[in-house]
Design an enzyme around this catalytic site. Sequence first.
Site, PDB file in Angstrom:
ATOM      1  N   LYS A  68       0.861  -1.100  -0.021  1.00 27.72           N
ATOM      2  CA  LYS A  68      -0.039   0.117   0.004  1.00 27.72           C
ATOM      3  C   LYS A  68       0.742   1.211   0.029  1.00 27.72           C
ATOM      4  O   LYS A  68       1.409   1.391   0.990  1.00 27.72           O
ATOM      5  CB  LYS A  68      -0.971   0.091   1.174  1.00 27.72           C
ATOM      6  N   GLU A 108      10.688   0.568  10.028  1.00 29.38           N
ATOM      7  CA  GLU A 108      11.603   1.613  10.065  1.00 29.38           C
ATOM      8  C   GLU A 108      10.742   2.929  10.333  1.00 29.38           C
ATOM      9  O   GLU A 108      10.015   3.137   9.448  1.00 29.38           O
ATOM     10  CB  GLU A 108      12.328   1.623   8.535  1.00 29.38           C
ATOM     11  N   CYS A 112      13.398  10.621   6.877  1.00 31.79           N
ATOM     12  CA  CYS A 112      13.379  10.057   8.260  1.00 31.79           C
ATOM     13  C   CYS A 112      14.876  10.340   9.050  1.00 31.79           C
ATOM     14  O   CYS A 112      14.970  10.208  10.437  1.00 31.79           O
ATOM     15  CB  CYS A 112      12.865   8.728   8.464  1.00 31.79           C
ATOM     16  N   GLU A 157       9.782  14.801  16.094  1.00 31.26           N
ATOM     17  CA  GLU A 157      10.072  14.854  14.636  1.00 31.26           C
ATOM     18  C   GLU A 157       9.361  15.731  13.651  1.00 31.26           C
ATOM     19  O   GLU A 157       7.983  15.522  14.047  1.00 31.26           O
ATOM     20  CB  GLU A 157       9.957  13.431  14.066  1.00 31.26           C
TER      21      GLU A 157
END
Length: 504
Positions: free
Chosen positions: A194, A270, A305, A404
Amino acid sequence: MTDTLIPEIDESKAAIERLGLRTQAFIDGEFHDAISGRRYMTENPATGQPIAEIAEGGPADVDAAVAAARRAADDGRWSRLSPGDRKRILVRWADLIEGDARELGLIETIDSGKPITDTIGLDMPETAGCIRWHAEAADKLYGQVAPSPEGTVATITREPVGVVGAVIPWNYPAQMAAWKLGPALATGNTVVIKPASTTSLSLLRIAELGSEAGLPDGVLNVVTGPGDVVGEAIGRHPDIDCLTFTGSTEVGRRFLHYAADTNLKRVLLELGGKSPQLVFDDVTDLEGIAANVAVAIFWNMGENCSAGSRLIVHRSVKDRLLEAVRAELRNWPVGDPLDPATRIGALVSRGHMEKVLRYVRIGREEGARVVTGGERILEETGGWFVPPTIFDGVRNDMTIAREEIFGPVLSVIEFDTEAEAIALANDTPYGLAASLYTDNLNVAHRVARALRAGVVGVNAYSEGDMTTPFGGYKLSGFGGHDKSVHAHDQYTETKTTWIQLRSG
Ligand code: NDP
């Protein structure tokens, strides 16, 4: 800026029509509408204008895709091909992706806001390169013979896990797909994947190229649609054997629940990061470091990331380094992602831009000082643009240094001693990447060892290359690594076969 931006976008409308975009789910070798018939609109982040309607899949579409992947796994149409034959098909696929890099890059840019020089020059070659690398490894990996006692033979071999469910993010839509598909397919698995709902277009076209290259039907299936519906249905599906996910830590946690609540499928995560860049007081090449610092945080609009979002710098060099970073930013024009001169395009969506600007507001309220950037720009384009933003005077306990942001926002934090630098770098719930700059070999080794991160760059901002594993410590994920032969291990089961020999 407006004058150059708008004509470019008008031109691209004709180009979009010529692209013949694929907008349906790809299941069992064919494109299908969602079973519900529902569709949703995807937008160009640089203009806010609609691009195309995409099939909005649901649990029934996931069932159909998993059934196709299961049939293909069980009858061995892929896993029982010789590794050399799998290699040839995957290499052909990589060649087709490379051959279509311009078209795919254009699709990626209009769908994600990423600069065209990056999508054509980096993303697509690296997508093809990743698939080729894993393909080339497929017929070069050996099993083992164990040192078992006389009268026995024991082999340790690797077999595909079976059906892999993959859910990927929007920041590198094609590349993240390749990081999962390359090793999962090279090791003989079948896949249901997806893409992020904001950026599904490139993967649909890449899947079509897979069929053209000779991937048997059912081996690669793409289901488009919302994460909390399609992603969750993949996560909970009892006929999926392994989940591989890249995205936020929050959603990563859910995948552990999905697996625990259902068939205990293997989970590879991850996740996010808040990576430090450490600059020590012995450095001499401040311009070179400034160029690396800018890439680490502003490349891909900071939607990365492994972005080096905390610049932890010795007090004695901070002012000179900041000066050099600001000078370097003259080489980072922000604007129309279709303009080859642009290095910073649009953020992926209005919602994401608002999130980034909310963090900028919080940074100001908590007492950090904006050195450059900090406001939305190019509003007249209808797109979601935020320029490189640097906060000075940041403390590591401020929100902007802890959470983040996933945007072009750098927090500058000062230190006095090596021990303090290491403590600041490690004082984060994340542990994905880190970089450090020093001319002293002893400092380099000591600090690289002390950093709690999966990838450490010394005098470089780097995620390594396809030969090195990529993955994080702590809240940045666990369970596996993308890239390198380590990625093959995670999509395979280890089988021991113990053979008792009759005495002659
Ligand atoms: P998400 O983690 O929400 O999205 C990643 C993928 O997971 C997408 O395909 C998404 O689908 C899917 N997803 C979302 N919710 C669920 C769910 N409940 N169950 C299963 N799958 C789900 O990231 P966002 O796109 O929302 O970004 C939020 C933040 O996550 C960013 O600001 C950034 O901080 C971080 N992030 C980190 C990334 C990384 O590489 N480490 C990549 C992207 C984001 P859909 O697109 O349909 O929502």
